[in-house]
Design an enzyme around this catalytic site. Structure first.
Site, PDB file in Angstrom:
ATOM      1  N   HIS A  21       0.849  -1.186   0.000  1.00 59.48           N
ATOM      2  CA  HIS A  21       0.000   0.000   0.000  1.00 59.48           C
ATOM      3  C   HIS A  21       0.889   1.243   0.000  1.00 59.48           C
ATOM      4  O   HIS A  21       2.107   1.152   0.198  1.00 59.48           O
ATOM      5  CB  HIS A  21      -0.930   0.010   1.227  1.00 59.48           C
ATOM      6  CG  HIS A  21      -0.214  -0.057   2.534  1.00 59.48           C
ATOM      7  ND1 HIS A  21      -0.137  -1.197   3.288  1.00 59.48           N
ATOM      8  CD2 HIS A  21       0.491   0.874   3.199  1.00 59.48           C
ATOM      9  CE1 HIS A  21       0.565  -0.970   4.365  1.00 59.48           C
ATOM     10  NE2 HIS A  21       0.974   0.289   4.335  1.00 59.48           N
TER      11      HIS A  21
HETATM   12  C1  T46 Z   1       3.048   0.735   6.858  1.00 61.01           C
HETATM   13  C2  T46 Z   1       3.809  -0.514   7.061  1.00 61.01           C
HETATM   14  C3  T46 Z   1       5.284  -0.285   7.179  1.00 61.01           C
HETATM   15  C4  T46 Z   1      -4.126  -0.257  13.371  1.00 61.01           C
HETATM   16  O1  T46 Z   1      -5.254  -0.460  13.891  1.00 61.01           O
HETATM   17  N1  T46 Z   1      -3.371   0.794  13.795  1.00 61.01           N
HETATM   18  C5  T46 Z   1      -2.151   1.057  13.252  1.00 61.01           C
HETATM   19  O2  T46 Z   1      -1.496   2.031  13.668  1.00 61.01           O
HETATM   20  C6  T46 Z   1      -1.653   0.199  12.209  1.00 61.01           C
HETATM   21  C7  T46 Z   1      -0.286   0.472  11.579  1.00 61.01           C
HETATM   22  C8  T46 Z   1      -2.420  -0.855  11.820  1.00 61.01           C
HETATM   23  N2  T46 Z   1      -3.624  -1.074  12.395  1.00 61.01           N
HETATM   24  C9  T46 Z   1      -4.413  -2.255  11.981  1.00 61.01           C
HETATM   25  C10 T46 Z   1      -4.905  -2.251  10.552  1.00 61.01           C
HETATM   26  C11 T46 Z   1      -4.951  -3.736  10.195  1.00 61.01           C
HETATM   27  O3  T46 Z   1      -6.162  -4.279  10.632  1.00 61.01           O
HETATM   28  O4  T46 Z   1      -3.572  -3.394  12.096  1.00 61.01           O
HETATM   29  C12 T46 Z   1      -3.828  -4.322  11.053  1.00 61.01           C
HETATM   30  C13 T46 Z   1      -2.578  -4.629  10.268  1.00 61.01           C
HETATM   31  O5  T46 Z   1      -2.204  -3.470   9.507  1.00 61.01           O
HETATM   32  P1  T46 Z   1      -1.650  -3.584   8.026  1.00 61.01           P
HETATM   33  O6  T46 Z   1      -2.251  -4.727   7.331  1.00 61.01           O
HETATM   34  O7  T46 Z   1      -1.808  -2.235   7.381  1.00 61.01           O
HETATM   35  O8  T46 Z   1      -0.097  -3.872   8.320  1.00 61.01           O
HETATM   36  P2  T46 Z   1       1.123  -3.851   7.317  1.00 61.01           P
HETATM   37  O9  T46 Z   1       2.237  -4.518   8.009  1.00 61.01           O
HETATM   38  O10 T46 Z   1       0.760  -4.329   5.967  1.00 61.01           O
HETATM   39  O11 T46 Z   1       1.480  -2.267   7.156  1.00 61.01           O
HETATM   40  C14 T46 Z   1       1.946  -1.524   8.267  1.00 61.01           C
HETATM   41  C15 T46 Z   1       1.239  -0.175   8.356  1.00 61.01           C
HETATM   42  O12 T46 Z   1      -0.179  -0.363   8.336  1.00 61.01           O
HETATM   43  C16 T46 Z   1       1.604   0.742   7.214  1.00 61.01           C
HETATM   44  O13 T46 Z   1       1.149   2.048   7.493  1.00 61.01           O
HETATM   45  O14 T46 Z   1       3.547   1.689   6.280  1.00 61.01           O
HETATM   46  O15 T46 Z   1       3.353  -1.301   8.168  1.00 61.01           O
END
Ligand code: T46
Length: 134
Positions: free
Chosen positions: A50
């Protein structure tokens, strides 16, 4: 423009071990509103995929390593985040992917904004359209 903007953190070490201090608007070039960390990710699992419309982040592997890919829609660059003394600045509208997490990897991320799902662009074709100004 180089996508891989790294920041070398000063290591405050002595015979007891090492310590790194990160402060807003010093080592980290923005006001820090949020901190999160990613751990327990298996080697074959990739994360990210993303971009963010308006978010500055610094990512640092405080333990272990992972391979970070950044993409601005024109070029794709990658590097290993493999040191607690090396941060990667990830700015607005950069597609990011994290691959090849080592066992015990802890990826710490400092962010300029609170969590907002509406700030995410999770579709690559949509990301390319935005980057082309469509
Ligand atoms: C990024 C990369 C490096 C939250 O509720 N609060 C938060 O602050 C974050 C970061 C995530 N979440 C929730 C959203 C999803 O349900 O945690 C779950 C996993 O998040 P996501 O699938 O977006 O995780 P990654 O590892 O793909 O991405 C993350 C960050 O979301 C993103 O901003 O830059 O790490």
């Amino acid at each position: 423009m180089n996508l891989l903007k790294t920041i070398d953190f000063a290591q405050l070490g002595d015979e007891r071990g090492s310590l790194i201090s990160l402060e807003a608007n010093k080592q980290i070039p923005f006001d820090i509103k949020r901190v999160y960390y990613i751990y327990g990710t298996e080697k074959e699992v990739a994360r990210g995929f993303h971009a963010h419309k308006q978010l500055q982040q610094v990512a640092v592997c405080v333990a272990g390593k992972c391979r970070m890919i950044l993409d601005d829609g024109k070029k794709r660059e990658e590097m290993w985040l493999d040191s607690p003394a090396k941060g990667l600045l990830i700015e607005d509208m950069v597609w990011r992917e994290m691959h090849d997490f080592s066992e015990g990897c802890v990826l710490l991320v400092l962010a300029s904004e609170h969590y907002d799902e509406a700030d995410y662009v999770r579709d690559y074709q949509q990301f390319l359209k935005i980057q082309r100004g469509e």
